[in-house]
Design an enzyme around this catalytic site. Sequence first.
Site, PDB file in Angstrom:
ATOM      1  N   ASP A   1       0.829  -1.206   0.000  1.00 25.06           N
ATOM      2  CA  ASP A   1       0.000   0.000   0.000  1.00 25.06           C
ATOM      3  C   ASP A   1       0.858   1.248   0.000  1.00 25.06           C
ATOM      4  O   ASP A   1       1.537   1.537   0.988  1.00 25.06           O
ATOM      5  CB  ASP A   1      -0.897   0.005   1.244  1.00 25.06           C
ATOM      6  CG  ASP A   1      -1.966  -1.072   1.149  1.00 25.06           C
ATOM      7  OD1 ASP A   1      -2.773  -1.004   0.205  1.00 25.06           O
ATOM      8  OD2 ASP A   1      -1.978  -1.977   2.003  1.00 25.06           O
TER       9      ASP A   1
ATOM     10  N   MET B   1       0.896   5.176   0.040  1.00 24.61           N
ATOM     11  CA  MET B   1       0.035   6.329   0.368  1.00 24.61           C
ATOM     12  C   MET B   1       0.875   7.599   0.427  1.00 24.61           C
ATOM     13  O   MET B   1       1.962   7.585   1.011  1.00 24.61           O
ATOM     14  CB  MET B   1      -0.607   6.109   1.740  1.00 24.61           C
ATOM     15  CG  MET B   1      -1.373   4.811   1.859  1.00 24.61           C
ATOM     16  SD  MET B   1      -1.985   4.625   3.532  1.00 24.61           S
ATOM     17  CE  MET B   1      -2.753   3.005   3.421  1.00 24.61           C
TER      18      MET B   1
ATOM     19  N   HIS C   1      -0.510  -1.242  -4.750  1.00 25.53           N
ATOM     20  CA  HIS C   1      -1.751  -0.459  -4.714  1.00 25.53           C
ATOM     21  C   HIS C   1      -1.381   1.001  -4.485  1.00 25.53           C
ATOM     22  O   HIS C   1      -0.970   1.385  -3.388  1.00 25.53           O
ATOM     23  CB  HIS C   1      -2.623  -1.024  -3.561  1.00 25.53           C
ATOM     24  CG  HIS C   1      -3.859  -0.250  -3.280  1.00 25.53           C
ATOM     25  ND1 HIS C   1      -4.646  -0.477  -2.164  1.00 25.53           N
ATOM     26  CD2 HIS C   1      -4.488   0.743  -3.964  1.00 25.53           C
ATOM     27  CE1 HIS C   1      -5.680   0.349  -2.166  1.00 25.53           C
ATOM     28  NE2 HIS C   1      -5.602   1.097  -3.244  1.00 25.53           N
TER      29      HIS C   1
ATOM     30  N   MET D   1     -12.495  -1.272  -3.225  1.00 25.67           N
ATOM     31  CA  MET D   1     -12.171  -0.914  -1.844  1.00 25.67           C
ATOM     32  C   MET D   1     -13.401  -1.163  -0.975  1.00 25.67           C
ATOM     33  O   MET D   1     -14.467  -0.603  -1.223  1.00 25.67           O
ATOM     34  CB  MET D   1     -11.776   0.575  -1.743  1.00 25.67           C
ATOM     35  CG  MET D   1     -10.414   0.934  -2.286  1.00 25.67           C
ATOM     36  SD  MET D   1      -9.043  -0.082  -1.688  1.00 25.67           S
ATOM     37  CE  MET D   1      -9.120   0.163   0.088  1.00 25.67           C
TER      38      MET D   1
ATOM     39  N   ASP E   1     -10.322  -5.261  -0.962  1.00 24.85           N
ATOM     40  CA  ASP E   1      -9.315  -4.767  -0.025  1.00 24.85           C
ATOM     41  C   ASP E   1      -9.980  -3.942   1.071  1.00 24.85           C
ATOM     42  O   ASP E   1     -10.606  -2.924   0.789  1.00 24.85           O
ATOM     43  CB  ASP E   1      -8.317  -3.915  -0.830  1.00 24.85           C
ATOM     44  CG  ASP E   1      -7.151  -3.392  -0.014  1.00 24.85           C
ATOM     45  OD1 ASP E   1      -6.989  -3.798   1.150  1.00 24.85           O
ATOM     46  OD2 ASP E   1      -6.389  -2.574  -0.573  1.00 24.85           O
TER      47      ASP E   1
HETATM   48  C1  DX5 Z   1      -6.242   0.454   3.067  1.00 23.09           C
HETATM   49  C2  DX5 Z   1      -5.293  -0.442   2.343  1.00 23.09           C
HETATM   50  C3  DX5 Z   1      -5.434  -1.874   2.677  1.00 23.09           C
HETATM   51  C4  DX5 Z   1      -5.156  -2.215   4.115  1.00 23.09           C
HETATM   52  C5  DX5 Z   1      -6.102  -3.340   4.436  1.00 23.09           C
HETATM   53  O1  DX5 Z   1      -6.168   1.712   2.512  1.00 23.09           O
HETATM   54  O2  DX5 Z   1      -5.488  -0.335   0.939  1.00 23.09           O
HETATM   55  O3  DX5 Z   1      -4.652  -2.706   1.819  1.00 23.09           O
HETATM   56  O4  DX5 Z   1      -3.838  -2.614   4.369  1.00 23.09           O
HETATM   57  O5  DX5 Z   1      -6.005  -3.580   5.775  1.00 23.09           O
HETATM   58  P1  DX5 Z   1      -7.054  -4.502   6.548  1.00 23.09           P
HETATM   59  O6  DX5 Z   1      -7.044  -5.841   5.878  1.00 23.09           O
HETATM   60  O7  DX5 Z   1      -6.479  -4.517   7.925  1.00 23.09           O
HETATM   61  O8  DX5 Z   1      -8.391  -3.821   6.465  1.00 23.09           O
HETATM   62 ZN    ZN Z   2      -4.481  -1.869  -0.388  1.00 21.98          ZN
END
Ligand code: DX5
Ligand code: ZN
Length: 217
Positions: A35, A37, A66, A137, A175
């Site tokens: 991930d 960000m 991602h 999502m 996800d």
């Molecule tokens: C959230 C991320 C996810 C996150 C999911 O923005 O894209 O990939 O890591 O975490 P869980 O499985 O703990 O909800």
């Molecule tokens: Zn993710």
Amino acid sequence: MNHLVAPSLLAADFANLQRDIEMVNRSQADWFHLDIMDGVFVPNISFGMPVIKAISRHATKPLDVHLMIVDPDRYLETFHALGAAVITAHYEACTHLHRTIQKIRSLGIKAGVVLNPHTPVTVLEDILTEVDMVLIMSVNPGFGAQSFIENSYTKIRRLKQMILAKHAKVLIEVDGGVDLSNAAKLVEAGVDVLVAGNTVFSSKDPIHTISRLKQLL
Ligand code: DX5
Ligand code: ZN
């Protein structure tokens, strides 16, 4: 196709990243979910290039990257060079999504588009045959360990219908908030790739949890 499991390293212990990567290597997991960000597209900053480089030195399974960043086009070549096998970019962050998808595919890797919880699957009508994967999502992106949004089942079923109607070869990934109580229902709705962060890394026995997500037990 049997569904895939992609543990999200966002929930790993960053002080013991090599240990956690090796655990995923030994497990039945199929991909690593990374991930990215930027603190602009989402209200959080995760990790960047040096960390991805370090992860790719130890990971023996494909890296599913991602991108939760504005203007992802700027970095596609960089993420590819760092070892990404799949890159997903947000519909909401791409003004010229078709160009972004083409660019990812031209690098010889899988291209995916991500939809936030409020974005309907119908916006993909004219791009669906061009993508390798759609990531739904099931939480608002930015943080791990949030609660699963129930409307995601409806979106996944609708998307599956669209894919079947077009005879397209498109994977559906989900996800956010994926756990042992909803995994089977998600796969039944049409999911091909289950991402799980907190469920895997906060469990007592992550290898066993991954195998349960894989067997849907
Ligand atoms: C959230 C991320 C996810 C996150 C999911 O923005 O894209 O990939 O890591 O975490 P869980 O499985 O703990 O909800
Ligand atoms: Zn993710």
